[in-house]
Design an enzyme around this catalytic site. Sequence first.
Site, PDB file in Angstrom:
ATOM      1  N   MET A 280      -4.582  -3.615  10.674  1.00 58.11           N
ATOM      2  CA  MET A 280      -5.344  -2.658   9.875  1.00 58.11           C
ATOM      3  C   MET A 280      -6.655  -3.223   9.343  1.00 58.11           C
ATOM      4  SD  MET A 280      -3.638   0.127   9.961  1.00 58.11           S
ATOM      5  CE  MET A 280      -4.565   1.019   8.725  1.00 58.11           C
ATOM      6  N   ARG A 281      -6.922  -4.506   9.614  1.00 57.95           N
ATOM      7  CA  ARG A 281      -8.139  -5.092   9.062  1.00 57.95           C
ATOM      8  C   ARG A 281      -9.385  -4.389   9.593  1.00 57.95           C
ATOM      9  NH1 ARG A 281      -7.087 -10.158   9.740  1.00 57.95           N
ATOM     10  NH2 ARG A 281      -6.536 -10.622   7.579  1.00 57.95           N
TER      11      ARG A 281
END
Length: 704
Positions: A280-281
Amino acid sequence: MTTAHNTTPQYPFTAVVGMDDLRLALLLNAVSPAVGGVLVRGEKGTAKSTAVRALSALMPAVDVISGCRFACAPAAPDPGCPDGPHGTGGVEERPTRMVELPVGASEDRLVGALDIERALSEGVKAFEPGLLADAHRGILYVDEVNLLHDHLVDLLLDAAAMGASYVEREGVSVRHAARFLLVGTMNPEEGELRPQLLDRFGLTVEVAASREPDERVTVVRRRLAYDADPAGFAADWAAEEDALRGRIAAARELLPRVTLGDAALRQIAATCAAFEVDGMRADIVMARTATALAAWAGRTDVLEEDVRQAALLALPHRRRRNPFDAPGLDEEKLDRTLEEFGADEGTDGDDDPEPDGPDGGPDGGGPDGGGPEGGGHPPQDGGPAEAPLPPEAELPHQQEREAPQTSQAPEPAPEPESAPQGGAAGEKAAVGATEPFRTRRLDVPGLGEGADGRRSRARTAHGRTTGARRPQGALGKLHLAATVQAAAPHQRARGRSGRGLVVRRDDLREAVREGREGNLVLFVVDASGSMAARKRMSAVKGAVLSLLLDAYQRRDKIGLITFRGTGAELALPPTSSVEAGAARLEQLPTGGRTPLSEGLLRAHEVLRVERMRDASRRPLLVVVTDGRATGGPEPVVRAARAARLLAGEGTASVVVDCEAGPVRLGLAGELARELQGTAITLDELRADSVSALVRTVQGNRKAA
């Protein structure tokens, strides 16, 4: 080391020609450090370092508590600051620091060092700050970040992600704030960062020198003018620098009021999903980048073009699954995704597309604004653009601005040191490689002392503790038990009266650790006509590609020699770039006789030179051949003599036997015996092979 503030002014940021993506990425991080920094990839001599250093002069000054070594802000000092509590200390203003991290820096220089002697004897946390403390609230610049030791990169990126640095030694712990703008530069020809580490950089840009003569002329003219009179050159650009500095401050002030609507957030999530980005970065970085782009354009709402530009900066380096994947983004696919998930939603915020910031209008920060002045987006038509500036800042140098230097993929690896020999007679076109596979680990025997890696046993700074010794220079990892044992017999003589242990510097012992090192893996590949027979070359290339991937994962340097016709060619000088090795392998033609001796002699010469350059990096020679020798006079005798020459210098060797067919001559096995190495077949090279036990170089040398 920390960049010293001297009387020579920096090269102005606004005087940098082209490189729109690089300048935009740096400015977005100046507006919002939460974006996560910039990794700049590009060939040497492209002004990467010049642009980064010039940015520091644009950053606003910071207020710090007088006497605090950790640059605590007076309004919100770090409650855990080692120099605290600060009480009612004075306040001073200082320029934003730019701290440079040298490639050869130690862990103590990066994170700081504890005085272990005082900690044991006095119970005092005597802490000497490192570069992470110096960079707090400033810029941390790492040139050639891909050449840093992996454990230093891990420490660096962990601190950048958490905003704090932790130093723990034998139960003594120190923590301090470490929030900084992280900028790294690298030349991909010298090796890549691991995908896990690439992901920790917020944005990545590719830069290359312009191929336009007029633009190159402008670059040279400005550089010569700066070198002749730095102060005068800086004064000529001072107005533009002030304007850009003011725009950064305005964007910072506007940033908290920017709204990231549901439609834009949905486009961000859909884009990351469409490009199969792990984790999700990427979504978070894209959201922060799009918000910073809106603030930079003077808007309080995020538009589709902000999401698009954020994707171009935040996603390309996150799509790499292995070192042979080229970074990049399919822009047509990106546009389709944005259109699909944005058409029904419309724009967020007001119906009026015009920005409500100070740069509104088609010539300012609105969606019609075009280049970096209009939302920070590079021009699509190749028209003129320069460093982003407010539209009202029409300065004397505006008319001489050149076309932007667009981001490009890095240039191919440097040409080989020698031209191919053997002529074109009988040469066959290059064939593709089979799918790579996981290979067995091939070790160099003995215990080395090379750079940290994952191949052969070595004494390293990290690994399992195998003993203790007196410190050689600054104390590294303390061996507590050995230190106490050395100090214990002297307690009465030293007048010990309390419970504390009286420790002297002579008592200190550091741990001796054993881990693994990276090696120089030199491939010598037979590209003769005999290897092309029965379509073996495709399987051979697949095996070498698998070994290249293994070398990348084990942090090795690699080199590639090929031989065919009448001679041998150094196709790839030793480098950390396995991508370059894979590219050369893919282009490798076959045909002609088999000058095995020339290939081995060329390997001997390459290894001799590399020993002089880096004596601690031990070599592993991997010869990929069927063992035939047909080129030149007395080819078999010369090949055996060359093999004995390599064996006499203790070169660890593996021969990958590529012989096929029902009748085998065993020539590769004979070559391995002359090399005092080991011979394995292509099938035995596979890690999942059950046809043989694990075979290492060391075990086979003993058998020989």
